[in-house]
Enzyme design. Structure first.
Site, PDB file in Angstrom:
ATOM      1  N   GLU A 153     -31.284  22.965 -60.329  1.00 13.34           N
ATOM      2  CA  GLU A 153     -30.071  23.770 -60.275  1.00 13.34           C
ATOM      3  C   GLU A 153     -29.296  23.454 -59.003  1.00 13.34           C
ATOM      4  O   GLU A 153     -29.757  23.790 -57.896  1.00 13.34           O
ATOM      5  CB  GLU A 153     -30.377  25.269 -60.313  1.00 13.34           C
ATOM      6  CG  GLU A 153     -29.098  26.099 -60.270  1.00 13.34           C
ATOM      7  CD  GLU A 153     -29.310  27.581 -60.423  1.00 13.34           C
ATOM      8  OE1 GLU A 153     -30.372  28.082 -60.051  1.00 13.34           O
ATOM      9  OE2 GLU A 153     -28.389  28.238 -60.924  1.00 13.34           O
ATOM     10  N   ASP A 186     -24.759  25.936 -63.013  1.00 11.18           N
ATOM     11  CA  ASP A 186     -24.389  27.338 -62.761  1.00 11.18           C
ATOM     12  C   ASP A 186     -22.911  27.351 -62.371  1.00 11.18           C
ATOM     13  O   ASP A 186     -22.522  26.782 -61.337  1.00 11.18           O
ATOM     14  CB  ASP A 186     -25.267  27.893 -61.634  1.00 11.18           C
ATOM     15  CG  ASP A 186     -24.976  29.364 -61.344  1.00 11.18           C
ATOM     16  OD1 ASP A 186     -25.927  30.137 -61.182  1.00 11.18           O
ATOM     17  OD2 ASP A 186     -23.777  29.730 -61.283  1.00 11.18           O
ATOM     18  N   ARG A 218     -18.675  35.715 -59.030  1.00 12.19           N
ATOM     19  CA  ARG A 218     -20.050  35.994 -59.458  1.00 12.19           C
ATOM     20  C   ARG A 218     -20.165  37.348 -60.164  1.00 12.19           C
ATOM     21  O   ARG A 218     -21.273  37.832 -60.402  1.00 12.19           O
ATOM     22  CB  ARG A 218     -21.083  35.882 -58.333  1.00 12.19           C
ATOM     23  CG  ARG A 218     -22.444  35.462 -58.910  1.00 12.19           C
ATOM     24  CD  ARG A 218     -23.481  35.002 -57.937  1.00 12.19           C
ATOM     25  NE  ARG A 218     -24.358  34.031 -58.602  1.00 12.19           N
ATOM     26  CZ  ARG A 218     -25.380  33.431 -58.007  1.00 12.19           C
ATOM     27  NH1 ARG A 218     -25.667  33.687 -56.739  1.00 12.19           N
ATOM     28  NH2 ARG A 218     -26.117  32.547 -58.670  1.00 12.19           N
ATOM     29  N   GLU A 247     -25.592  35.245 -65.601  1.00 11.55           N
ATOM     30  CA  GLU A 247     -26.274  35.538 -64.328  1.00 11.55           C
ATOM     31  C   GLU A 247     -25.174  35.986 -63.372  1.00 11.55           C
ATOM     32  O   GLU A 247     -24.406  35.153 -62.854  1.00 11.55           O
ATOM     33  CB  GLU A 247     -26.981  34.296 -63.786  1.00 11.55           C
ATOM     34  CG  GLU A 247     -27.790  34.568 -62.523  1.00 11.55           C
ATOM     35  CD  GLU A 247     -28.393  33.313 -61.939  1.00 11.55           C
ATOM     36  OE1 GLU A 247     -27.641  32.445 -61.466  1.00 11.55           O
ATOM     37  OE2 GLU A 247     -29.632  33.200 -61.935  1.00 11.55           O
TER      38      GLU A 247
HETATM   39  C1  LER Z   1     -30.399  31.095 -59.385  1.00  7.62           C
HETATM   40  O1  LER Z   1     -30.128  30.877 -60.762  1.00  7.62           O
HETATM   41  C2  LER Z   1     -29.144  30.919 -58.622  1.00  7.62           C
HETATM   42  O2  LER Z   1     -28.072  30.778 -59.170  1.00  7.62           O
HETATM   43  C3  LER Z   1     -29.210  30.857 -57.154  1.00  7.62           C
HETATM   44  O3  LER Z   1     -28.135  31.605 -56.630  1.00  7.62           O
HETATM   45  C4  LER Z   1     -30.480  31.362 -56.589  1.00  7.62           C
HETATM   46  O4  LER Z   1     -30.686  32.663 -57.007  1.00  7.62           O
HETATM   47 MN    MN Z   2     -28.031  30.333 -61.307  1.00  9.31          MN
END
Ligand code: LER
Ligand code: MN
Length: 277
Positions: A153, A186, A218, A247
């Site tokens: 990630e 992400d 976010r 998320e």
């Molecule tokens: C986890 O998926 C993420 O996006 C990071 O910010 C660590 O939490």
């Molecule tokens: Mn993430």
């Protein structure tokens, strides 16, 4: 597109957990929200019991899409590249336990903070890049043994000082010739680090394992200034068949507000049509 939501057990302090609570209630809530899965963050590996997780997943028809039972290791600086080699070795000794857990529930294991930082207390970790590549090769080989998928990630520079862009991650996968390691894209981090989110997704299309979706701030998708339609269109054009994992920092949002966020993301998937290639 199938939808998951991030979920953390009590000990997980990350603010971007959509659901938080004991395991049973996480699955009950996910079921009421009619999501297809959860991205499960556990406070410690020892907390995880594969048979319990499988039972809850089956009982509530909620997939465990991603599992990160590693918060305790990260907090103890037990990461792949800890400057203390004994801690880095300890991470690899423990790895089979959490990869076995992921295999038992069919989940992806993310490589986020577990990769370790390039510097500790402003002191650079010697040979960080070499050590990270060697660790990824070992971890990937273990993942092949357990038949599970890992996902690097990229995380923005304000949270970690390594692998901040999708291209950083693509380069690692290619240079290390990793077979069971893809990319967890992400959108929040990409909005900070990428020149173009759409171009970055397009460049990594064949490696996309999972996607985390939130808005630019976010918050819930739709609560910031990200134009999410081109993102979903790009994923569809790339024949991405993974989950969209919400998320986001929803604070003490009511279950109805969370349900509305899920509905918004589902609607994004419904309104975007692309010609089959
Ligand atoms: C986890 O998926 C993420 O996006 C990071 O910010 C660590 O939490
Ligand atoms: Mn993430």
């Amino acid at each position: 597109m199938r939808i998951s939501v991030s979920a953390g057990t009590q000990g997980v302090s990350l603010p971007h957990m959509v659901i938080r609570g004991p395991l049973e209630s996480i699955f009950e809530t996910a079921s009421r929200l009619s999501v297809d899965g959860v991205d499960l963050f556990l406070s410690e590996v020892a907390e995880a019991d594969a048979s319990e997780l499988s039972r809850l997943s089956e009982a509530h028809s909620v997939d465990i899409v991603l599992i990160s039972p590693l918060a305790d290791l990260i907090e103890a600086s037990i990461t792949m590249t800890s400057p203390d080699h004994a801690l880095a070795d300890d991470y690899m000794c423990r790895a089979p336990r959490h990869l076995e857990l992921a295999a038992a529930v069919g989940a992806i294991v993310p490589i986020g903070f577990t990769r370790g930082r390039r510097t500790h207390n402003d002191v650079p970790v010697p040979d960080y890049d070499t050590r990270l590549m060697e660790a990824l090769v070992r971890y990937d080989a273990l993942a092949q043994e357990f038949g599970i998928q890992l996902a690097i990630e990229p995380i923005n520079r304000y949270e970690i000082d390594s692998v901040n862009t999708v291209q950083d991650a693509v380069r690692l996968v290619r240079d290390c010739d990793l077979k069971n390691t893809g990319i967890l894209a992400d959108l929040f981090h990409m909005n900070i680090e990428e020149v173009s989110i759409v171009e970055a997704l397009r460049s990594a299309a064949d490696l996309l394992t999972h996607v985390h979706i939130s808005d630019s701030n976010r918050r819930a998708p739709g609560a910031g200034h990200l134009n999410l339609l081109p993102v979903v269109r790009t994923l569809k054009r790339a024949d991405y068949d993974g989950f969209l994992g919400i998320e986001a920092i929803l604070g003490d949002a009511s279950e109805d507000a969370i349900r509305a966020s899920v509905g918004y993301v589902r609607a994004l998937g419904d309104v975007v049509h692309v010609k089959s290639t």
